[in-house]
Design a protein around this motif. Sequence first.
Motif, PDB file in Angstrom:
ATOM      1  N   THR A 130       0.812  -1.217   0.000  1.00  0.00           N
ATOM      2  CA  THR A 130       0.000   0.000   0.000  1.00  0.00           C
ATOM      3  C   THR A 130       0.846   1.269   0.000  1.00  0.00           C
ATOM      4  O   THR A 130       0.609   2.167  -0.815  1.00  0.00           O
ATOM      5  N   PRO A 131       1.842   1.413   0.867  1.00  0.00           N
ATOM      6  CA  PRO A 131       2.673   2.624   0.801  1.00  0.00           C
ATOM      7  C   PRO A 131       3.478   2.721  -0.481  1.00  0.00           C
ATOM      8  O   PRO A 131       3.727   3.838  -0.978  1.00  0.00           O
ATOM      9  N   LEU A 132       3.899   1.587  -1.044  1.00  0.00           N
ATOM     10  CA  LEU A 132       4.607   1.611  -2.325  1.00  0.00           C
ATOM     11  C   LEU A 132       3.715   2.186  -3.416  1.00  0.00           C
ATOM     12  O   LEU A 132       4.149   3.024  -4.225  1.00  0.00           O
ATOM     13  N   TRP A 133       2.464   1.742  -3.465  1.00  0.00           N
ATOM     14  CA  TRP A 133       1.540   2.233  -4.476  1.00  0.00           C
ATOM     15  C   TRP A 133       1.269   3.728  -4.289  1.00  0.00           C
ATOM     16  O   TRP A 133       1.219   4.481  -5.266  1.00  0.00           O
ATOM     17  N   ALA A 134       1.094   4.143  -3.042  1.00  0.00           N
ATOM     18  CA  ALA A 134       0.820   5.557  -2.778  1.00  0.00           C
ATOM     19  C   ALA A 134       1.992   6.432  -3.218  1.00  0.00           C
ATOM     20  O   ALA A 134       1.800   7.491  -3.845  1.00  0.00           O
ATOM     21  N   THR A 135       3.202   6.008  -2.917  1.00  0.00           N
ATOM     22  CA  THR A 135       4.388   6.772  -3.320  1.00  0.00           C
ATOM     23  C   THR A 135       4.506   6.834  -4.829  1.00  0.00           C
ATOM     24  O   THR A 135       4.796   7.896  -5.409  1.00  0.00           O
ATOM     25  N   ALA A 136       4.287   5.706  -5.496  1.00  0.00           N
ATOM     26  CA  ALA A 136       4.397   5.658  -6.955  1.00  0.00           C
ATOM     27  C   ALA A 136       3.352   6.556  -7.614  1.00  0.00           C
ATOM     28  O   ALA A 136       3.653   7.275  -8.580  1.00  0.00           O
ATOM     29  N   LEU A 137       2.141   6.536  -7.101  1.00  0.00           N
ATOM     30  CA  LEU A 137       1.084   7.361  -7.683  1.00  0.00           C
ATOM     31  C   LEU A 137       1.372   8.850  -7.512  1.00  0.00           C
ATOM     32  O   LEU A 137       1.063   9.654  -8.397  1.00  0.00           O
ATOM     33  N   SER A 138       1.967   9.202  -6.399  1.00  0.00           N
ATOM     34  CA  SER A 138       2.335  10.613  -6.215  1.00  0.00           C
ATOM     35  C   SER A 138       3.437  11.022  -7.183  1.00  0.00           C
ATOM     36  O   SER A 138       3.447  12.165  -7.678  1.00  0.00           O
ATOM     37  N   GLN A 139       4.346  10.116  -7.503  1.00  0.00           N
ATOM     38  CA  GLN A 139       5.384  10.408  -8.486  1.00  0.00           C
ATOM     39  C   GLN A 139       4.805  10.487  -9.894  1.00  0.00           C
ATOM     40  O   GLN A 139       5.231  11.317 -10.710  1.00  0.00           O
ATOM     41  N   ILE A 140       3.837   9.643 -10.177  1.00  0.00           N
ATOM     42  CA  ILE A 140       3.202   9.657 -11.492  1.00  0.00           C
ATOM     43  C   ILE A 140       2.528  10.996 -11.771  1.00  0.00           C
ATOM     44  O   ILE A 140       2.526  11.485 -12.913  1.00  0.00           O
ATOM     45  N   GLU A 141       1.968  11.615 -10.744  1.00  0.00           N
ATOM     46  CA  GLU A 141       1.294  12.902 -10.923  1.00  0.00           C
ATOM     47  C   GLU A 141       2.228  13.971 -11.505  1.00  0.00           C
ATOM     48  O   GLU A 141       1.776  14.881 -12.189  1.00  0.00           O
ATOM     49  N   GLN A 142       3.519  13.829 -11.275  1.00  0.00           N
ATOM     50  CA  GLN A 142       4.476  14.816 -11.770  1.00  0.00           C
ATOM     51  C   GLN A 142       4.846  14.576 -13.240  1.00  0.00           C
ATOM     52  O   GLN A 142       5.176  15.520 -13.954  1.00  0.00           O
ATOM     53  N   ARG A 143       4.804  13.311 -13.693  1.00  0.00           N
ATOM     54  CA  ARG A 143       5.142  13.002 -15.084  1.00  0.00           C
ATOM     55  C   ARG A 143       4.191  11.919 -15.606  1.00  0.00           C
ATOM     56  O   ARG A 143       4.586  10.792 -15.864  1.00  0.00           O
ATOM     57  N   PRO A 144       2.920  12.263 -15.791  1.00  0.00           N
ATOM     58  CA  PRO A 144       1.925  11.231 -16.116  1.00  0.00           C
ATOM     59  C   PRO A 144       1.994  10.719 -17.547  1.00  0.00           C
ATOM     60  O   PRO A 144       1.630   9.569 -17.803  1.00  0.00           O
TER      61      PRO A 144
END
Length: 390
Positions: A275-289
């Motif tokens: 769960t924390p891995l997914w949350a971190t990855a999704l926040s990074q995706i928001e910067q370069r979607p």
Amino acid sequence: MTWDAAEAEAPPRIWNTALAMIAAVVMLLIYSAAWQLPLFGDKPDPAAAGLARTAYLPAYALAFLLILARPWNTARVAARQPFLLLLMGIVVASIAWSVAPNASIRHGFAAACTTIAGLALAAGFRWIDLSRLLGIVFAVLVVASYGVCLAAPSIAVVSETLPGGWRGLWMAPGTLGGLMALGCCVLSATALMDADLRKLWLAFAGLAAGLVLMSRSGAGLAALAVGLTALSFVWACRRGATRGATVVGVLLLVLFMLLAASTLLGKEAVVTGRTPLWATALSQIEQRPWLGYGYGASAGQSVRNAWIELWLGVGLFGLMAWGLFYLQALALAVIAAFRDSGALLAFPVLAAFTLVSLTESVAMADNDLRWVVFVAAAGKLAFSDRVWDG
């Protein structure tokens, strides 16, 4: 003349098939990574990691040898997979905008070779031979897993995330559970397709199911349930049991939705740290979607979700290419359930792979047996035995 009779009158072809089977079995066993834990332990140092990458080179070479055996078939298989080729193209192109170009080149090359291995299997074997080939590979892995777990429990039955769960020859119980769920589906399908050795394949399928239980992996157990239900659906379709196929089809859909929700939102996702891995990855995706960070550029730690991992690496365009390739394979599998006995192998493989993809980064994965098997099944669905050039 039947296919069996034709084989009996053509000894050279039998030998060619046998050599190809041996080469493919060795190749797939290398891709299984069942040798990494015994050789390098839980936390290999950089030198060991480099040696592990080198160990895959023979698998790449064997894949290209299989292609050279049937180059025309390979070209025809690839031509029927435009979305897979598009995905591979985006992976290569991502090197240009990658935040870690060297990592993208290294992982991209490995992913391309792994994908080519799957295409080589689709081009080189008929459905029955492919099922036997995969059955042999998973039977070897089943025996080896029981052997190491019983002979060296201090190594193979150690887990911080799932105490007491068997992990066999892999780093985590979840990997063993996911692989053996796929293996049980493959072995069960092979039992239905290969009547002469049905009891043997069923015995290995039961042993594979036992390993899923011993791994204590909820995701693996979910993949097993969905895969075997998918196999039951194809079996009902092949027997012409319309009412039964409808009931099993609805059950499969409901079961998949319930287990997918449990896999994504359940306790195991929290306990295993997904769960924390997914949350971190999704926040990074928001910067370069749109373009992502480059394939494999953030591969220091797997996101443990195939869809998020691809979005992070190759952006929305790459994710869409993967999605279209997946939907093409799924649509062909549903159609094949009513037309082609090969669906007995392909449909449960796709179903199990789908659930595993929610908890492991297996789509367009470099050096991963599960991705090779998925590509092989998808390739065969688009390149049936009817158009196979023997």
